[in-house]
Design a protein around this motif. Sequence first.
Motif, PDB file in Angstrom:
ATOM      1  N   VAL A  72      41.711  37.930  29.969  1.00 50.79           N
ATOM      2  CA  VAL A  72      42.294  37.183  28.860  1.00 50.79           C
ATOM      3  C   VAL A  72      42.887  38.151  27.851  1.00 50.79           C
ATOM      4  O   VAL A  72      42.254  39.144  27.477  1.00 50.79           O
ATOM      5  CB  VAL A  72      41.229  36.302  28.171  1.00 50.79           C
ATOM      6  CG1 VAL A  72      41.858  35.504  27.030  1.00 50.79           C
ATOM      7  CG2 VAL A  72      40.568  35.368  29.173  1.00 50.79           C
ATOM      8  N   PHE A  73      44.130  37.867  27.423  1.00 52.85           N
ATOM      9  CA  PHE A  73      44.757  38.603  26.332  1.00 52.85           C
ATOM     10  C   PHE A  73      44.576  37.758  25.068  1.00 52.85           C
ATOM     11  O   PHE A  73      45.330  36.811  24.832  1.00 52.85           O
ATOM     12  CB  PHE A  73      46.239  38.824  26.617  1.00 52.85           C
ATOM     13  CG  PHE A  73      46.504  39.652  27.844  1.00 52.85           C
ATOM     14  CD1 PHE A  73      46.661  41.029  27.763  1.00 52.85           C
ATOM     15  CD2 PHE A  73      46.591  39.053  29.097  1.00 52.85           C
ATOM     16  CE1 PHE A  73      46.910  41.782  28.896  1.00 52.85           C
ATOM     17  CE2 PHE A  73      46.835  39.799  30.236  1.00 52.85           C
ATOM     18  CZ  PHE A  73      46.995  41.173  30.135  1.00 52.85           C
ATOM     19  N   PRO A  74      43.576  38.076  24.220  1.00 56.08           N
ATOM     20  CA  PRO A  74      43.228  37.187  23.095  1.00 56.08           C
ATOM     21  C   PRO A  74      44.365  36.963  22.112  1.00 56.08           C
ATOM     22  O   PRO A  74      44.519  35.868  21.574  1.00 56.08           O
ATOM     23  CB  PRO A  74      42.053  37.919  22.426  1.00 56.08           C
ATOM     24  CG  PRO A  74      41.517  38.836  23.461  1.00 56.08           C
ATOM     25  CD  PRO A  74      42.693  39.245  24.298  1.00 56.08           C
ATOM     26  N   SER A  75      45.176  37.984  21.867  1.00 56.61           N
ATOM     27  CA  SER A  75      46.210  37.840  20.850  1.00 56.61           C
ATOM     28  C   SER A  75      47.287  36.845  21.250  1.00 56.61           C
ATOM     29  O   SER A  75      47.845  36.138  20.414  1.00 56.61           O
ATOM     30  CB  SER A  75      46.849  39.212  20.570  1.00 56.61           C
ATOM     31  OG  SER A  75      47.398  39.748  21.771  1.00 56.61           O
ATOM     32  N   SER A  76      47.595  36.766  22.536  1.00 61.19           N
ATOM     33  CA  SER A  76      48.665  35.884  23.001  1.00 61.19           C
ATOM     34  C   SER A  76      48.161  34.608  23.656  1.00 61.19           C
ATOM     35  O   SER A  76      48.919  33.651  23.826  1.00 61.19           O
ATOM     36  CB  SER A  76      49.555  36.629  23.998  1.00 61.19           C
ATOM     37  OG  SER A  76      48.813  36.994  25.156  1.00 61.19           O
ATOM     38  N   GLY A  77      46.888  34.589  24.052  1.00 62.81           N
ATOM     39  CA  GLY A  77      46.366  33.437  24.778  1.00 62.81           C
ATOM     40  C   GLY A  77      46.744  33.443  26.246  1.00 62.81           C
ATOM     41  O   GLY A  77      46.504  32.460  26.953  1.00 62.81           O
ATOM     42  N   LEU A  78      47.316  34.557  26.733  1.00 63.88           N
ATOM     43  CA  LEU A  78      47.700  34.670  28.141  1.00 63.88           C
ATOM     44  C   LEU A  78      46.460  34.943  28.992  1.00 63.88           C
ATOM     45  O   LEU A  78      45.610  35.761  28.632  1.00 63.88           O
ATOM     46  CB  LEU A  78      48.714  35.789  28.325  1.00 63.88           C
ATOM     47  CG  LEU A  78      49.291  35.971  29.737  1.00 63.88           C
ATOM     48  CD1 LEU A  78      50.176  34.792  30.102  1.00 63.88           C
ATOM     49  CD2 LEU A  78      50.074  37.277  29.815  1.00 63.88           C
ATOM     50  N   VAL A  79      46.354  34.246  30.128  1.00 68.89           N
ATOM     51  CA  VAL A  79      45.195  34.388  31.011  1.00 68.89           C
ATOM     52  C   VAL A  79      45.682  34.645  32.434  1.00 68.89           C
ATOM     53  O   VAL A  79      46.592  33.965  32.924  1.00 68.89           O
ATOM     54  CB  VAL A  79      44.320  33.115  30.987  1.00 68.89           C
ATOM     55  CG1 VAL A  79      43.126  33.273  31.924  1.00 68.89           C
ATOM     56  CG2 VAL A  79      43.843  32.820  29.577  1.00 68.89           C
ATOM     57  N   LEU A  80      45.062  35.619  33.086  1.00 70.21           N
ATOM     58  CA  LEU A  80      45.299  35.904  34.506  1.00 70.21           C
ATOM     59  C   LEU A  80      44.019  35.569  35.262  1.00 70.21           C
ATOM     60  O   LEU A  80      42.936  36.061  34.924  1.00 70.21           O
ATOM     61  CB  LEU A  80      45.668  37.366  34.723  1.00 70.21           C
ATOM     62  CG  LEU A  80      46.912  37.881  34.004  1.00 70.21           C
ATOM     63  CD1 LEU A  80      47.099  39.376  34.276  1.00 70.21           C
ATOM     64  CD2 LEU A  80      48.155  37.114  34.452  1.00 70.21           C
ATOM     65  N   LYS A  81      44.123  34.717  36.290  1.00 72.11           N
ATOM     66  CA  LYS A  81      42.972  34.322  37.096  1.00 72.11           C
ATOM     67  C   LYS A  81      43.267  34.606  38.555  1.00 72.11           C
ATOM     68  O   LYS A  81      44.417  34.478  39.000  1.00 72.11           O
ATOM     69  CB  LYS A  81      42.661  32.830  36.947  1.00 72.11           C
ATOM     70  CG  LYS A  81      42.196  32.412  35.563  1.00 72.11           C
ATOM     71  CD  LYS A  81      42.103  30.899  35.440  1.00 72.11           C
ATOM     72  CE  LYS A  81      41.060  30.308  36.342  1.00 72.11           C
ATOM     73  NZ  LYS A  81      39.672  30.590  35.866  1.00 72.11           N
TER      74      LYS A  81
END
Length: 803
Positions: free
Chosen positions: A280-289
């Motif tokens: 999770v990239f907290p600053s952008s809300g981007l998530v890789l699963k």
Amino acid sequence: MSWLSGRMFLIIDNQNMCIKKYLFSNIVIFCILIISFAQAQPKHTLSGKISDLEGLPLEAVSISVKGLSFGTQSDRKGEFNLQLPQAGTFILVFSSIGYQSLEKSVSIGNGQSARSLRIILAANTNALEEAQVRGKSETRQLKEQGFAVNAIDARHFANQSTDLGQVLNRTTGIKMREQGGVGSDFDFSISGLSGKSVKFFLDGIPLEVMGSAMNLNNIPVNIAERIEVYKGVAPVSLGSDALGGSVNIVTNKAPGNYLDISHSYSSFQTNQSALTGQYVFPSSGLVLKGSAFYNYSKNNYRMKDVEVWDAQQKLYVERDLPRFHDRYRSVMAQAEIGLVNKPWADILFIGLGYTNYDKQVQTGVRQSIVYGAVTRDGDGRNISMRYRKANLFNNRLDLGLYATYSKDNYVLADTTLKRYSWDGTYTDGNPETGSFRLTHVERPRYFSRLNANYLLAEGHNLNLNYSFDQVENRTFNALFEDEDTMPGKLGKHILGLGYEQKLSERWTNTFMGKYYGLTLNKKQNDYNAGGFVNVHSYQEYFGYGLASVYKLWENLGIKASYEHTYRLQDVNEVYGDGYQLMNNLDLKPESGDNINLGAFYGQTFGKHEWFAEASGFYRDAKGFIYVNQYDNNQMRYENLSNVQIRGVESELRYRYSSLFSAVLNVTYQHAIDNTKYVKNDASGAISATYKNKVPNQPWLFGNLDLSLGKNDVLTKGNRLQFNWMTYYTHWFYRSWEGFATANSLVTIPRQLVHSLLLAYSMEQGRYNLSLECRNLTDETLYDNFRLQKPGRAFYVKFRYFLK
């Protein structure tokens, strides 16, 4: 429903693309309206930071609002943002595994758009024990619903060398019967109903849309966090036409970073690997699963007392010989990228998936039929999108969308003129499956689902679910043709509406209605028309049901559920598999009435925890779809007029702190053919199978699982655990008893199997090692149609878990 069938379904024939565009455009417009409305609402934001007593930030702490159905979690810096629908006073609940929960009352006034909080959580003295108690409470809540449901915390099995099918096979009312070792075909039954009457889901999405390599008996247990098994009656949110029940595999939904890698090696040259992870990239809300698994096995286990020809004695003799043509390999990879916690979306993910398998086929439908050159290989691809937004329309509407396109292919090859024996020798003869074949089966598929939950008032909810599933079947023998000149197409429309009524803290009712629409298209030869014509049909059906639970006291409750439902035909049942399964275009849907009655009781006395449940069930299936076995090594799905099943099941659980636990369950079921008269017989002859037990179906079985564990072994944060697992299955008939004499009737014998497990976890479960022995006494095991299963086997598994 007339407007729905009139407006949408009349254009199905020859205009399937119009349907897809119609659905897609309406969904897009609806989402735009919802997003615009959501952005226009006034927001009141609570933000803050969560840390421990030493000031270190805490990640993945759950923040919920008491009395409301939404919340959030903290990021790697311990920070969080929570949007409230209005000004007022709220009670926030902060909870995390290994820490003491905290409730805090906060107020935000009119005109105040934001407020910041500072939260400190104290550590629990025993994090491992807290994790176990918390996991159990999640499953306990499901068990106390009005539905007849098994709830299994898969995390308890994460260090075992097992797949999801074997985990489910240990639970109440479930029997999974495999035809061999790793990757073999299997039959899965819930309360006596099996085959396609049982549906499988991964996070609410049908498992079959992800490719034929995604089978229950090769998905590693590490993929799942929890497994939910609904027996007979299922909530409309699954959008299912399951007559027998539904299995929903729930994966890890935590918003934080994690990585779970495992590999096991076992007897018969078996290797199984699994990986799941999220960043999770907290600053952008981007998530890789991502998730993946790999299975490989030679499946060269010993076959006991099989017949081979002895040239010197000139007769058949029985010997113990290894399987020699049963290698199996499968891989799966799934990746998603998306955004979370945005004003216009709680989650929005785009995913890509790939599956592949190759399998050597060792036997036909009977053990006496031995293959030495037949192979089956396949692959599947899918692209998907999922979207969810909660708390729309003044915090009343939760909306979820899912859509996917997939394509599944496999090839069955038989190009030799050989007849094999169990010792690997062969004689010249006909092709093993009866004819030369390089059979290609191609199945493109479109699936979409809309789920909406609306809060009418406190304690009153509406749930709407619509799913559209269309699969095309193309089967051809590449030795003689380049494509299928008569493809088939099968489409399903399932619309469900559920109303949950919480009359008090003790009494909850759920009322359900379902609409089923089935489209069949097939090009057939019409002698009257002098050529091929497209044959199209559309049928519609209606179902209904209810589920109710009443708590007599806090820990004692009774529950009941009923459903009149339909199970629509599956593509394999209608069009066959180009190999062992023949097609049956005249097959009709099953219908049935399911009734469940049960009670549960749970109590905790200090470190002692008990939970017991018992239930009775009744299934009356009409037009029951059953696989009929023919002498020419072929099978075909057919409709029986009526099958009746009744039974009882019970489970008892006990836990003493984190030191000892025991689980015992027993299931009895009586499934009979309730069709009295022979079909299409004007003389009124009574069927030879009337009141016979349904063959190839166990009727009495049970499981016992004992666990002994100790925390802080050798050093703090480590755990040593020992498990003893016993499975019992009573004898059952392999074929209809009405067609055999007392001397010739073939049964599948009683089986009692013991397995052992020793596992050691280090650093709060980060590093894990387990050793396992299955079938300790090396019993001869049979399952489906008396096909032998592996004997005693040893396993070692390494697992690394980082959070």
